[in-house]
Design an enzyme around this catalytic site. Structure first.
Site, PDB file in Angstrom:
ATOM      1  N   ILE A 156      30.686 -13.048 -24.494  1.00  0.00           N
ATOM      2  CA  ILE A 156      29.590 -13.884 -24.519  1.00  0.00           C
ATOM      3  C   ILE A 156      29.104 -14.103 -25.908  1.00  0.00           C
ATOM      4  CG2 ILE A 156      28.596 -13.361 -22.164  1.00  0.00           C
ATOM      5  CD1 ILE A 156      26.603 -11.460 -23.366  1.00  0.00           C
ATOM      6  N   GLY A 191      30.186 -11.009 -33.492  1.00  0.00           N
ATOM      7  CA  GLY A 191      29.244 -10.894 -34.477  1.00  0.00           C
ATOM      8  C   GLY A 191      29.991  -9.744 -35.556  1.00  0.00           C
ATOM      9  N   GLY A 192      29.101  -9.611 -36.775  1.00  0.00           N
ATOM     10  CA  GLY A 192      29.647  -8.807 -37.601  1.00  0.00           C
ATOM     11  C   GLY A 192      30.117  -7.371 -37.302  1.00  0.00           C
ATOM     12  N   PHE A 193      29.410  -6.925 -36.181  1.00  0.00           N
ATOM     13  CA  PHE A 193      29.949  -5.427 -35.616  1.00  0.00           C
ATOM     14  C   PHE A 193      30.974  -5.508 -34.699  1.00  0.00           C
ATOM     15  CE2 PHE A 193      29.433  -2.166 -32.509  1.00  0.00           C
ATOM     16  CZ  PHE A 193      29.168  -1.153 -32.977  1.00  0.00           C
ATOM     17  N   SER A 210      32.626  -7.709 -30.908  1.00  0.00           N
ATOM     18  CA  SER A 210      32.422  -8.492 -29.549  1.00  0.00           C
ATOM     19  C   SER A 210      31.241  -8.210 -28.577  1.00  0.00           C
ATOM     20  CB  SER A 210      33.724  -8.660 -28.804  1.00  0.00           C
ATOM     21  OG  SER A 210      34.767  -9.270 -29.721  1.00  0.00           O
ATOM     22  N   VAL A 211      30.731  -9.061 -27.928  1.00  0.00           N
ATOM     23  CA  VAL A 211      29.719  -8.608 -27.032  1.00  0.00           C
ATOM     24  C   VAL A 211      30.103  -9.443 -25.747  1.00  0.00           C
ATOM     25  CG1 VAL A 211      27.142  -8.825 -26.239  1.00  0.00           C
ATOM     26  CG2 VAL A 211      28.001  -8.872 -28.867  1.00  0.00           C
ATOM     27  N   LYS A 269      28.042  -4.390 -26.530  1.00  0.00           N
ATOM     28  CA  LYS A 269      28.558  -4.602 -27.863  1.00  0.00           C
ATOM     29  C   LYS A 269      29.336  -3.755 -28.358  1.00  0.00           C
ATOM     30  CE  LYS A 269      25.392  -4.589 -31.372  1.00  0.00           C
ATOM     31  NZ  LYS A 269      24.560  -5.333 -32.207  1.00  0.00           N
ATOM     32  N   ASP A 326      17.366  -8.396 -41.676  1.00  0.00           N
ATOM     33  CA  ASP A 326      18.555  -9.393 -41.216  1.00  0.00           C
ATOM     34  C   ASP A 326      17.866 -10.120 -40.235  1.00  0.00           C
ATOM     35  OD1 ASP A 326      20.962 -10.665 -41.255  1.00  0.00           O
ATOM     36  OD2 ASP A 326      22.091  -9.570 -39.541  1.00  0.00           O
TER      37      ASP A 326
END
Length: 576
Positions: free
Chosen positions: A251, A254-256, A258-259, A273, A371
């Site tokens: 869904i 991001g920088g961390f 996949s979600v 996440k 952020d």
């Protein structure tokens, strides 16, 4: 023969790369640098983000700029641990104002470009842990440069400009002792390692449950999880796989990492996440978010349900926010989004503001998010705005802190310019970022969009003249035109304007911002009730709102006291 071949190769490389930079702008040099790196690093996330000028309107990742002669020049490159490969770009030598270059922990090959000898201001150069053919410095290299080089297992040291790559001082004279020491110590190492593994295996049998410290992948360093909140659960990797259907429904990314969407055994929908091995956000951010969300709770902060630290995985589990992010609803793909009306946009920002007020006034020591952006404001099933993603958050600096981090974190387009230039962090940095979000809900524009004309790249810089000249109709999102009360809209714009002041002393606190937004929503709701009552009598035309001239309600607008850095509000002209 091999040495002569290497020397000949270096000479040819120097001739090929020592092209003059006369007539090249800084943007031209940066473009050439990107092209050189892209030849061996296609699809690299950092390179893909580089567009336009490296210093304007926001600084490229890996670059640091300073003002000079009325403009901005690149003074530092930090490409450390970016997984870059290929030859070191010769174009770097054309950034003549550079004083620091950090290229360590990459896969650069070949030689240090001859063009580096033209960097008259260079003070530091680090190429540690790169498989270069030679660490020899080019002729003419400044004698004042601290040159740090060597392999990953080599001790870091600094060499003189004429020094060839060789063993560090005093090492050559000690080789005999080192060889003897290695031979004599190998037996002791063997015994010690044997004892360690025996003890380790016994401990494993006593405690089969793994945690973050048991990971074996070097990308995932020890995370040392220690949470005291019983509401935060520790999940096994198997249970995470079951909840997500083996990570079936992606869904977001991001920088961390996949979600994924999933559901726990009790039926609760969750967002999972999962940190990617190529993520630029590491164990520090994982631990940071885990510990912070174990300590704080507010209805306008996305809570942490649990985590998993097993089988080289770092995973965070949150409640699923069914209405996505504010960013998706403002300017996501048109075919997949539902346009938010003006009162809902305002209500969402009020929710996020309440969450920030809670953080900034957290008992004991205030927390700075660092952020804030529209993609980090999520919407639940009832369209309540909640602040998410606390990987960069930190406690506000205070006297007595040891080794405070000077690393600037944030997102281009939202980053506080004062924080970036001074590296001094305060809650007003969050206020600046939140002001950009307010401009987003009014205009429906992205904070940084290089696809637009140059003068419109930065949302803040583009919007300021319109606000100053009261040109509301020319900047409002077409999706909400004719559907808002002008007085409420102007109040929000004035708050956004003062939030995005370049100097933090002129910005309001989040408490001030929240108060103004709540007043704006009251004005909007009262105006809506008034217009509905008129519509019911049939005395109004087809337009829902009649435009209200700025001067008619000037006495009811938020007033900016620039000398004190906060808002002063007069009673609004509309009834509350």
């Amino acid at each position: 023969m091999a040495a002569r071949s290497l020397l000949l190769y270096a000479l040819l490389l120097a001739l090929a790369t020592a092209a003059p930079s006369h007539g090249l702008t800084q943007a031209d040099v940066a473009k050439r640098l990107k092209e050189e790196l892209s030849q061996r690093n296609r699809g690299h996330e950092m390179l893909e983000s580089w567009n336009g000028d490296p210093c304007s309107p926001s600084t490229w990742e890996g670059f640091s700029c300073e003002p000079k002669d009325g403009g901005q020049v690149v003074v530092k490159l930090n490409f450390s641990s970016k997984n870059l490969q290929g030859p070191i770009p010769a174009a770097i030598g054309n950034l003549t104002e550079l004083n620091e270059i950090y290229l360590q922990y990459n896969n650069f090959t070949g030689f240090i470009p001859a063009s580096f000898s033209a960097l008259g201001h260079l003070q530091k150069l680090s190429v540690i842990c790169n498989p270069l053919l030679s660490y020899k410095q080019p002729d003419g290299f400044s004698s004042g440069v601290n040159f740090s080089h060597g392999g990953c297992a080599t001790q870091e040291y600094y060499s003189s400009p004429a020094e060839e790559y060789q063993s560090p001082p005093a090492v050559a004279s000690q080789r005999v002792f080192v060889i003897g020491g290695v031979a004599g110590g190998s037996l002791a190492c063997t015994v010690a390692l044997g004892s360690f593994f025996v003890c380790f295996n016994k401990r494993e049998r006593r405690s089969p449950k793994k945690d973050c410290s048991s990971t074996t992948n070097p990308v995932f360093q020890e995370c040392s999880v220690d949470t005291t909140n019983p509401a935060v659960q520790q999940f096994s990797f198997k249970s995470i796989q079951t909840a997500t259907g083996s990570f079936k429904t992606l869904i977001g990314e991001g920088g961390f990492g996949s979600v994924y969407r999933g559901a726990l055994a009790n039926g609760q929908e969750v967002a999972v996440k999962v940190r990617s091995t190529s993520s630029t956000q590491g164990t520090r951010e994982f631990n940071n978010e885990l510990r912070l969300l174990s300590a704080v709770w507010h209805e306008n902060l996305v809570p942490l349900i649990g985590y998993c630290c097993e089988k080289d995985q770092q995973i965070l589990v949150y409640p699923f926010m069914s209405n996505g992010s504010l960013q998706d609803r403002l300017y996501g793909e048109a075919s997949k989004r539902k346009v938010l009306d003006w009162p809902t946009r305002l209500s969402v920002c009020i929710g996020a503001a309440r969450g920030l007020v809670y953080l900034h006034n957290f008992a004991g020591r205030c927390v700075i998010h660092r952020d804030i952006k529209s993609s980090n404001i999520l919407l639940d099933h009832s369209m309540c705005g909640k602040v998410a993603d606390f990987g960069f958050s930190k406690y506000a600096p205070q006297e007595g802190d040891s080794n405070p981090s000077m690393e600037v974190r944030g997102t281009a387009g939202y980053l506080d310019p004062e924080y970036y230039s001074t590296q001094v962090l305060s809650t007003r940095s969050d206020v600046f970022s939140f002001g950009v979000v307010l401009l987003e809900i009014v205009t429906g524009r992205e904070p940084l969009d290089v696809k637009r004309p140059r003068a419109e790249w930065s949302l803040v810089e583009w919007a300021k003249p319109y606000i100053t000249e009261y040109k509301i109709e020319e900047m409002v999102d077409p999706g909400i035109k004719g559907q808002y009360c002008s007085e409420a809209m102007w109040r929000v714009l004035e708050v956004a304007s003062v939030c995005t002041e370049p100097f933090s002393t002129f910005r309001p606190t989040m408490e001030d911002v929240l108060r103004e937004l709540e007043d704006a929503l009251i004005i909007e709701n009262n105006a809506s009730e008034y217009m509905r009552s008129i519509e019911s009598t049939g005395t109004l035309g087809s337009n829902r709102y009649q435009s209200i001239d700025r001067k008619m309600f000037a006495s009811g607008s938020a007033r900016i006291d620039s000398t004190k850095g906060h808002l002063q509000t007069m009673p609004p002209s509309l009834p509350r």
